[in-house]
Scaffold this active site. Structure first.
Site, PDB file in Angstrom:
ATOM      1  N   GLU A  34       0.832  -1.201   0.000  1.00 41.95           N
ATOM      2  CA  GLU A  34       0.000   0.000   0.000  1.00 41.95           C
ATOM      3  C   GLU A  34       0.875   1.264   0.000  1.00 41.95           C
ATOM      4  OE1 GLU A  34      -2.411   1.947  -0.018  1.00 41.95           O
ATOM      5  OE2 GLU A  34      -4.332   0.962   0.371  1.00 41.95           O
ATOM      6  N   GLU A 144      -4.005  -5.595  10.663  1.00 41.37           N
ATOM      7  CA  GLU A 144      -3.653  -4.317  10.050  1.00 41.37           C
ATOM      8  C   GLU A 144      -3.516  -3.200  11.090  1.00 41.37           C
ATOM      9  OE1 GLU A 144      -5.886  -3.146   6.636  1.00 41.37           O
ATOM     10  OE2 GLU A 144      -6.128  -5.187   5.917  1.00 41.37           O
ATOM     11  N   ASP A 231      -9.695   2.162  -4.051  1.00 41.18           N
ATOM     12  CA  ASP A 231      -8.813   2.353  -2.900  1.00 41.18           C
ATOM     13  C   ASP A 231      -8.013   3.628  -3.169  1.00 41.18           C
ATOM     14  OD1 ASP A 231      -7.017   2.047  -0.728  1.00 41.18           O
ATOM     15  OD2 ASP A 231      -7.148  -0.125  -0.833  1.00 41.18           O
TER      16      ASP A 231
END
Length: 302
Positions: A34, A144, A231
């Site tokens: 990410e 996460e 996203d």
């Protein structure tokens, strides 16, 4: 470029591509890649590997190394006008800035005395205001971040003042706000709502707002993402929106017309433009980092 790497939905998409440029896999040992951010001063890319709570760095000709071994489950990253790293951290539920000497400053960790959920993605406007999304992904599980209750009780979008550090609420009508990006003239802010990732029937679209005196007005749905959820996203110099999706990167005109797709072997989480000419698209997708040179640049080089 290889035919199997893209879909042409509008002939205008061809002008944004380099016909012979291949989709390259640069790295493949992440758990959830990410937050890519490119640093032109050093010609390198930094990105997050969220479940491994680390940040990695890719340098042309040298490959991949560790940038930060304990990143507090970092997610989205950007850089400010002074070239400093700004990071969203899930575990510590804060937004931080890393100075050139490595000093870390906390920019935001609470709103009205209540801890943030888990800051997700961040962008910086030319007036140095910092805008970030705060869904609850990082407090839903330990994978996460860390399981916790939301103190705020909602997933919002905020702005940080560069003058006094005040955190201001700018949008409170999202289910799970995610990636965000300004149009080239900063008159629009695009914000993804990726709630369908965890809630059946929930939003899987990008909304767009008019930016007026530091506030968001006239919010409306820009596009629905049929494959998966949106996203992270970036805007090119022509105002086209390049967004992540389940099957790759989708490219839309400022009017919301789908121009085409860059197809990837893995689900895309985020992307950014970089490289010496600012036309290299770096894509974080599931376990991997990919890149593809295109015929267009990001509008602001960050």
């Amino acid at each position: 470029m290889h035919a199997h790497d893209f879909e042409i939905h509008d002939a205008r998409f061809r002008a944004l591509l380099l016909p012979d440029a291949p989709l390259e896999k640069l790295y493949g040992d992440c758990l959830w890649a990410e937050g890519p951010v490119y640093f032109p001063a050093g010609d390198y890319l930094v990105w997050s590997d969220i479940p491994n709570s680390r940040m990695l760095r890719w340098v042309p000709g040298m490959g991949v190394g560790t940038f930060r071994a304990n990143s507090n489950f970092s997610n989205g990253n950007t850089r400010d006008r002074d070239g400093r790293l700004v990071t969203c951290e899930h575990r510590t539920r804060r937004v931080t800035r890393t100075a050139h000497d490595g000093t870390i400053t906390v920019l935001a960790s609470a709103y009205h005395g209540k801890r943030l959920n888990s800051p997700n993605d961040v962008v910086i406007k030319s007036d140095d205001t910092i805008w970030f999304t705060d869904p609850d992904y990082g407090i839903l599980s330990d994978r996460e971040g860390g399981i916790a209750e939301s103190e705020i009780g909602r997933c919002n979008v905020y702005r940080i003042s560069p003058h006094n550090g005040e955190v201001t609420l700018v949008a409170d009508d999202f289910v799970k706000p995610n990636g965000l990006a300004f149009s080239p003239d900063e008159s629009r802010l695009y914000i993804a709502d990726s709630a369908a990732s965890h809630i059946e029937g929930a939003p899987h679209h990008i909304r767009v707002f008019d930016v007026v005196d530091g506030k968001l007005r006239n919010g409306r749905v820009f596009v629905e993402i049929a494959q998966g959820v949106p996203d992270g996203m970036r805007i090119d110099e022509h105002g086209n929106v390049w967004t992540s999706a389940h099957d790759g990167v989708h490219c839309y005109t400022p009017d919301g017309e789908l121009l085409g797709k860059i197809l990837t072997p893995e689900v895309v989480a985020n992307l950014t433009f970089g490289g010496a000419l600012r036309n290299r698209l770096f894509i974080t997708a599931n376990t991997s980092l990919y890149s593809l040179s295109v015929a267009v640049r990001r509008f602001d080089s960050s």
